[in-house]
Design a protein around this motif. Structure first.
Motif, PDB file in Angstrom:
ATOM      1  N   GLU A  73     -29.794   7.436   2.283  1.00  0.00           N
ATOM      2  CA  GLU A  73     -31.076   8.318   2.128  1.00  0.00           C
ATOM      3  C   GLU A  73     -30.821   9.621   1.373  1.00  0.00           C
ATOM      4  O   GLU A  73     -31.207  10.160   0.774  1.00  0.00           O
ATOM      5  N   ASP A  74     -29.256  10.089   1.664  1.00  0.00           N
ATOM      6  CA  ASP A  74     -28.779  11.233   0.768  1.00  0.00           C
ATOM      7  C   ASP A  74     -28.648  10.948  -0.556  1.00  0.00           C
ATOM      8  O   ASP A  74     -28.922  11.875  -1.312  1.00  0.00           O
ATOM      9  N   GLU A  75     -28.221   9.734  -0.762  1.00  0.00           N
ATOM     10  CA  GLU A  75     -28.114   9.338  -2.050  1.00  0.00           C
ATOM     11  C   GLU A  75     -29.542   9.224  -2.772  1.00  0.00           C
ATOM     12  O   GLU A  75     -29.638   9.751  -4.182  1.00  0.00           O
ATOM     13  N   ARG A  76     -30.482   8.739  -2.239  1.00  0.00           N
ATOM     14  CA  ARG A  76     -31.688   8.523  -2.997  1.00  0.00           C
ATOM     15  C   ARG A  76     -32.950   9.413  -2.664  1.00  0.00           C
ATOM     16  O   ARG A  76     -33.965   9.380  -3.346  1.00  0.00           O
ATOM     17  N   GLY A  77     -32.709  10.238  -1.642  1.00  0.00           N
ATOM     18  CA  GLY A  77     -33.565  11.519  -1.579  1.00  0.00           C
ATOM     19  C   GLY A  77     -35.123  10.858  -0.798  1.00  0.00           C
ATOM     20  O   GLY A  77     -35.872  11.511  -0.812  1.00  0.00           O
ATOM     21  N   LYS A  78     -34.866   9.561  -0.251  1.00  0.00           N
ATOM     22  CA  LYS A  78     -35.889   8.848   0.505  1.00  0.00           C
ATOM     23  C   LYS A  78     -35.640   8.679   2.060  1.00  0.00           C
ATOM     24  O   LYS A  78     -34.417   8.153   2.183  1.00  0.00           O
ATOM     25  N   ALA A 121     -31.149   0.466   8.724  1.00  0.00           N
ATOM     26  CA  ALA A 121     -31.992   0.902   9.760  1.00  0.00           C
ATOM     27  C   ALA A 121     -33.367   1.108   9.150  1.00  0.00           C
ATOM     28  O   ALA A 121     -34.422   0.614   9.970  1.00  0.00           O
ATOM     29  N   GLY A 122     -33.556   1.598   7.791  1.00  0.00           N
ATOM     30  CA  GLY A 122     -34.938   1.698   7.230  1.00  0.00           C
ATOM     31  C   GLY A 122     -35.514   0.409   7.064  1.00  0.00           C
ATOM     32  O   GLY A 122     -36.817   0.273   7.147  1.00  0.00           O
ATOM     33  N   HIS A 123     -34.804  -0.620   6.683  1.00  0.00           N
ATOM     34  CA  HIS A 123     -35.408  -2.225   6.325  1.00  0.00           C
ATOM     35  C   HIS A 123     -35.787  -2.533   7.707  1.00  0.00           C
ATOM     36  O   HIS A 123     -37.123  -3.155   7.696  1.00  0.00           O
ATOM     37  N   LEU A 124     -35.276  -2.429   8.745  1.00  0.00           N
ATOM     38  CA  LEU A 124     -35.621  -2.944  10.048  1.00  0.00           C
ATOM     39  C   LEU A 124     -36.976  -1.985  10.453  1.00  0.00           C
ATOM     40  O   LEU A 124     -37.944  -2.386  10.914  1.00  0.00           O
ATOM     41  N   LEU A 125     -36.908  -0.769  10.305  1.00  0.00           N
ATOM     42  CA  LEU A 125     -38.130   0.080  10.757  1.00  0.00           C
ATOM     43  C   LEU A 125     -39.361  -0.427  10.005  1.00  0.00           C
ATOM     44  O   LEU A 125     -40.287  -0.722  10.262  1.00  0.00           O
ATOM     45  N   LEU A 143     -48.550  11.207  20.834  1.00  0.00           N
ATOM     46  CA  LEU A 143     -47.245  11.030  20.336  1.00  0.00           C
ATOM     47  C   LEU A 143     -46.689   9.752  21.251  1.00  0.00           C
ATOM     48  O   LEU A 143     -46.689  10.144  22.548  1.00  0.00           O
ATOM     49  N   ILE A 144     -45.930   8.812  20.842  1.00  0.00           N
ATOM     50  CA  ILE A 144     -45.211   7.755  21.367  1.00  0.00           C
ATOM     51  C   ILE A 144     -43.828   7.709  20.999  1.00  0.00           C
ATOM     52  O   ILE A 144     -43.690   7.864  19.655  1.00  0.00           O
ATOM     53  N   ALA A 145     -42.762   7.556  21.822  1.00  0.00           N
ATOM     54  CA  ALA A 145     -41.524   7.222  21.212  1.00  0.00           C
ATOM     55  C   ALA A 145     -40.921   5.980  21.390  1.00  0.00           C
ATOM     56  O   ALA A 145     -41.429   5.289  22.485  1.00  0.00           O
ATOM     57  N   THR A 146     -40.069   5.717  20.639  1.00  0.00           N
ATOM     58  CA  THR A 146     -39.461   4.290  21.214  1.00  0.00           C
ATOM     59  C   THR A 146     -37.966   4.298  20.531  1.00  0.00           C
ATOM     60  O   THR A 146     -37.516   5.518  20.182  1.00  0.00           O
ATOM     61  N   TYR A 147     -37.385   3.451  20.832  1.00  0.00           N
ATOM     62  CA  TYR A 147     -35.865   3.395  20.268  1.00  0.00           C
ATOM     63  C   TYR A 147     -35.662   3.502  18.698  1.00  0.00           C
ATOM     64  O   TYR A 147     -36.710   2.795  18.217  1.00  0.00           O
ATOM     65  N   HIS A 148     -34.754   3.908  18.477  1.00  0.00           N
ATOM     66  CA  HIS A 148     -34.416   4.205  17.025  1.00  0.00           C
ATOM     67  C   HIS A 148     -33.983   2.913  16.475  1.00  0.00           C
ATOM     68  O   HIS A 148     -33.250   2.080  17.219  1.00  0.00           O
ATOM     69  N   PRO A 149     -34.217   2.351  15.300  1.00  0.00           N
ATOM     70  CA  PRO A 149     -33.935   1.325  14.647  1.00  0.00           C
ATOM     71  C   PRO A 149     -32.226   0.856  14.715  1.00  0.00           C
ATOM     72  O   PRO A 149     -31.744  -0.275  14.679  1.00  0.00           O
ATOM     73  N   SER A 150     -31.671   2.104  14.616  1.00  0.00           N
ATOM     74  CA  SER A 150     -30.206   1.915  14.682  1.00  0.00           C
ATOM     75  C   SER A 150     -29.464   1.425  15.970  1.00  0.00           C
ATOM     76  O   SER A 150     -28.642   0.694  16.142  1.00  0.00           O
ATOM     77  N   ALA A 151     -30.450   1.951  16.991  1.00  0.00           N
ATOM     78  CA  ALA A 151     -30.049   1.471  18.388  1.00  0.00           C
ATOM     79  C   ALA A 151     -30.273   0.182  18.478  1.00  0.00           C
ATOM     80  O   ALA A 151     -29.619  -0.572  19.187  1.00  0.00           O
TER      81      ALA A 151
END
Ligand code: URA
Length: 239
Positions: A91-96, A102-106, A207-215
Motif C-alpha cells: 500500500e505504501d508503494e502504490r498509495g492505495k 490481505a487486500g485480495h482477501l478483503l 457500525l459493525i466490526a469483524t476480524y482483519h483479513p490478515s488475522a
C-alpha cells in the motif's frame, strides 16, 4: 569512526532518505482524483482536498518513513465505508489501500456480500501512512490522523461502517475492548463533525466490526465467524 561521527552520519542518511521519499511521490504520483467528488455545499470539504492535505501532512513521524500516504479509494457516498488499520508495504508503494495479500482477501470477503470498492464501498484506514515494520500505529499517530478520517466520514456520508480488525474497531468505538468482544454486533457511531449538508442525514451510522483479513490468513478458524459478521451486515443492508 567515532560514535559522534556515526550519529552525524545516521542523521544525514535519515534526512537524505526523507528528502528522496518526498521527491519520489511528487514525481511519481499526485494525490488521487476522486470521480463524482462534489462538495455537499459550495466551497465545502471534498475527498480530493482531504487527500491533498494527507499528502502534505507532516504531523507525525510516519511522514518521514513513508513512500506514499494512502488516503483511501472507492465511491463517494458509499453503502459501506470499510476501515482498516494502516497501510502495509504494498500500500505504501502504490498509495492505495488493501492491495497486498490481505487486500485480495478483503476484496473476496466484500464480494461475497455484494460489496466492492468499485461499486458501493470506500476503503480507508485509521492511519494513512505505513508504520515501520507493520507495527501497530501508536495512540499519538492515530490521534494525529483522526481528523482526516472524521472529515472523510463527513464527506462520504456512508450508510454503514465496517471495521476490519481490532485497531479500527477500538479507534472508532473509543474502547480498549478486544476484537473478540467487539465483532459481530452493531454499534451506533456518532460522526465527529456534523455533515456539510444536513438534509436526509441520519445522526448516527450503524457500525459493525469483524476480524482483519490478515488475522484470517494467520488463523483459518476465524473465517467462519468473519463470514457470520459479513452476513449480518448484508442482512441489515437488505432490510
Ligand atoms: N492492512 C490494513 O489494515 N490496511 C491496508 O491498507 C493494508 C493492510
Amino acid at each position: 569512526m567515532t560514535a559522534e561521527d556515526k550519529t552525524r552520519l545516521a542523521l544525514l542518511l535519515d534526512t537524505a532518505g526523507a528528502f528522496l521519499r518526498d521527491c519520489h511521490w511528487r514525481e511519481r504520483k499526485a494525490p488521487p482524483v476522486f470521480e463524482d467528488d462534489v462538495p455537499a455545499e459550495p466551497g465545502g470539504d471534498s475527498l480530493e482536498t482531504i487527500a491533498v492535505e494527507i499528502h502534505e501532512c507532516r504531523a507525525c513521524g510516519l511522514c518521514g518513513l513513508r513512500i506514499l500516504p494512502v488516503p483511501g479509494e472507492g465511491v463517494p457516498q458509499p453503502r459501506v465505508l470499510v476501515i482498516g488499520e494502516a497501510p502495509g508495504s504494498e500500500e505504501d508503494e502504490r498509495g492505495k489501500p488493501f492491495v497486498g495479500v490481505a487486500g485480495h482477501l478483503l476484496d473476496r470477503m466484500l464480494a461475497s456480500v455484494n460489496l466492492s470498492r468499485t461499486t458501493n464501498c470506500f476503503i480507508t484506514n485509521t492511519v494513512k501512512c505505513r508504520p515501520p515494520g507493520n507495527r501497530d500505529p501508536s495512540p499519538e499517530e492515530t490521534a494525529s490522523c483522526a481528523p482526516f478520517l472524521a472529515r472523510q466520514i463527513r464527506v462520504l456520508r456512508p450508510a454503514y461502517i465496517l471495521c476490519m480488525g481490532r485497531i479500527a474497531a477500538q479507534t472508532m468505538l473509543r474502547t480498549g475492548e478486544g476484537i473478540g468482544r467487539l465483532r459481530g454486533k452493531f454499534f451506533d457511531y456518532t460522526p465527529e463533525y456534523p455533515p456539510d449538508n444536513n438534509a436526509a442525514i441520519a445522526p448516527v451510522i450503524p457500525l459493525i466490526a469483524t476480524y482483519h483479513p490478515s488475522a484470517l490468513l494467520r488463523d483459518a478458524e476465524l473465517k467462519r465467524p468473519a463470514w457470520e459478521d459479513l452476513k449480518k451486515l448484508l442482512a441489515r443492508i437488505q432490510t
